[in-house]
Scaffold this active site. Structure first.
Site, mmCIF file in Angstrom:
data_model
loop_
_atom_site.group_PDB
_atom_site.id
_atom_site.type_symbol
_atom_site.label_atom_id
_atom_site.label_comp_id
_atom_site.label_asym_id
_atom_site.label_seq_id
_atom_site.Cartn_x
_atom_site.Cartn_y
_atom_site.Cartn_z
ATOM 1 N N ILE A 19 0.814 -1.222 0.000
ATOM 2 C CA ILE A 19 0.000 0.000 0.000
ATOM 3 C C ILE A 19 0.844 1.267 0.000
ATOM 4 C CG2 ILE A 19 -2.015 -1.064 1.074
ATOM 5 C CD1 ILE A 19 -1.091 0.037 3.753
ATOM 6 N N GLY A 20 2.158 1.119 0.076
ATOM 7 C CA GLY A 20 3.004 2.306 0.051
ATOM 8 C C GLY A 20 4.463 1.953 -0.111
ATOM 9 N N GLY A 22 8.517 4.001 -0.324
ATOM 10 C CA GLY A 22 9.243 5.253 -0.168
ATOM 11 C C GLY A 22 10.701 4.978 0.077
ATOM 12 N N TYR A 24 12.165 4.973 2.792
ATOM 13 C CA TYR A 24 12.329 4.191 4.024
ATOM 14 C C TYR A 24 12.164 2.696 3.780
ATOM 15 C CZ TYR A 24 7.326 4.429 3.470
ATOM 16 O OH TYR A 24 6.061 4.357 2.932
ATOM 17 N N GLY A 25 11.401 2.316 2.742
ATOM 18 C CA GLY A 25 11.101 0.910 2.532
ATOM 19 C C GLY A 25 9.702 0.710 1.980
ATOM 20 N N VAL A 27 5.394 -0.442 2.807
ATOM 21 C CA VAL A 27 4.289 -0.677 3.739
ATOM 22 C C VAL A 27 3.308 -1.632 3.083
ATOM 23 C CG1 VAL A 27 2.403 0.318 5.078
ATOM 24 C CG2 VAL A 27 4.526 1.612 4.773
ATOM 25 N N LYS A 42 5.075 -1.740 8.331
ATOM 26 C CA LYS A 42 6.115 -0.949 7.680
ATOM 27 C C LYS A 42 7.445 -1.684 7.803
ATOM 28 C CE LYS A 42 6.530 3.639 8.228
ATOM 29 N NZ LYS A 42 6.939 4.959 8.807
ATOM 30 N N ASP A 139 6.359 18.249 10.751
ATOM 31 C CA ASP A 139 6.227 17.858 9.343
ATOM 32 C C ASP A 139 4.782 17.512 9.008
ATOM 33 O OD1 ASP A 139 7.060 17.388 6.744
ATOM 34 O OD2 ASP A 139 7.641 15.318 7.129
#
EC number: 2.7.11.24
Length: 303
Positions: A19-20, A22, A24-25, A27, A42, A139
């Site tokens: 589902i995601g 980025g 960072y890795g 999800v 995540k 943020d």
């Protein structure tokens, strides 16, 4: 199994879909076979490769394990590696949300006054809770506010958050790429003030609320200078009193030499918005941080 890289809890979760993605890795949505509950997992790869990323990840995990609130995303568990020697990737299990506020705004051009009010209330309630604990998110943006189809919102991504202690200075040095420029308070665009306050989050809430009202970002700056130009085009150049309070010499000189602009009436900028929402937005988007209301004051004012 490739997703879990042989972690001991891999058999507990059934991966449903990605589902995601980025820097960072990844999800994934997953089913917890022990509870029957859908969760978001995540995966943060090579967590110790860069010191700055490791610190950010640690900060987010520590804060979210302490911050327990209906309007803040919940960490359900952290999956431990088979051994310390094999500790390379980190898996954090969150409650699953369907979307985020960015997608909600993008997909819906018929949000009602009740939607606007409920969204704002939930964001402010989260801020009141966080700021009471001296936690600044730093943020806030629509993509960092998760959403469900029932209009429930939850603040997420605390990687840039900070805890302000009363006995330590809160000086901040922000580079151009830290946080998201479009929602960044003016005092963070040029190190205008030597200390920062929870008002930085209040400004971001104002920008997000304006985007909810109009369906598009309010200050889509292409650079820090362009960002300040867009801000002052709407709210005017700051007063001499505000400029005199700027500690940074270069920033004070820049503001003093800026072309004088008069503020645009918010009723003209937001002609279709509820008058109460327009008046509130004007308070949230005050150039001087001390002129912005606290989250608690806004809740009392509106709700």
């Amino acid at each position: 199994m490739d997703f879990f890289t042989e972690y001991g809890d891999a058999n507990r979760y059934k991966i449903l879909e990605v589902i995601g993605k980025g820097s960072y890795g990844v999800v994934c949505a997953a089913l917890d076979t022990h509870t029957g509950e859908k969760v978001a997992i995540k995966k943060i790869q090579d967590v110790f490769e860069h010191m700055s990323d490791a610190i950010r990840i640690l900060r987010e995990v520590k804060l979210l394990r302490l911050l327990r609130h209906p309007d803040i995303v919940e960490i359900k568990r952290i999956m431990l590696p088979p051994s310390k020697r094999e500790f390379k990737d980190l898996f954090v299990v969150f409650e699953l949300m369907e979307s985020d506020l960015h997608q909600v705004i993008k997909a819906n051009d018929d949000l009602t006054r009740e939607h606007h009010q409920f969204f704002l209330y939930q964001m402010l309630r989260a801020m009141k809770y966080m700021h009471t604990a001296n936690v600044y998110h730093r943020d806030l943006k629509p993509k960092n506010i998760l959403a469900n189809a029932n209009c429930k919102l939850k603040v997420c991504d605390f990687g840039l958050a900070r805890v302000a202690f009363n006995d330590t200075p809160t000086t901040v040095f922000w580079t151009d790429y830290v946080a998201t420029r479009w929602y960044r308070a003016p005092e963070l665009c040029g190190s205008f003030f030597s200390k920062y306050t929870p008002a930085i989050d209040i400004w971001s809430i104002g920008c997000i609320f304006a985007e909810v009202l109009t369906g598009k970002p309010l200050f889509p700056g292409k650079s820090v200078v362009h960002q300040l130009e867009l801000i002052t085009d709407l709210i005017g150049t700051p007063s001499l009193e505000t400029i005199s309070g700027v500690r940074n010499d270069k920033a004070r000189k820049y503001l003093s030499e800026m072309r004088k602009k008069k503020p645009v009436p918010f009723s003209q900028k937001f002609p279709n918005a509820d008058p109460l929402a327009v008046r509130l937005l004007q308070r949230l988007l005050a150039f001087d941080p001390k002129d912005r209301p606290t989250a608690e004051e806004v809740c009392l004012f509106c709700f």
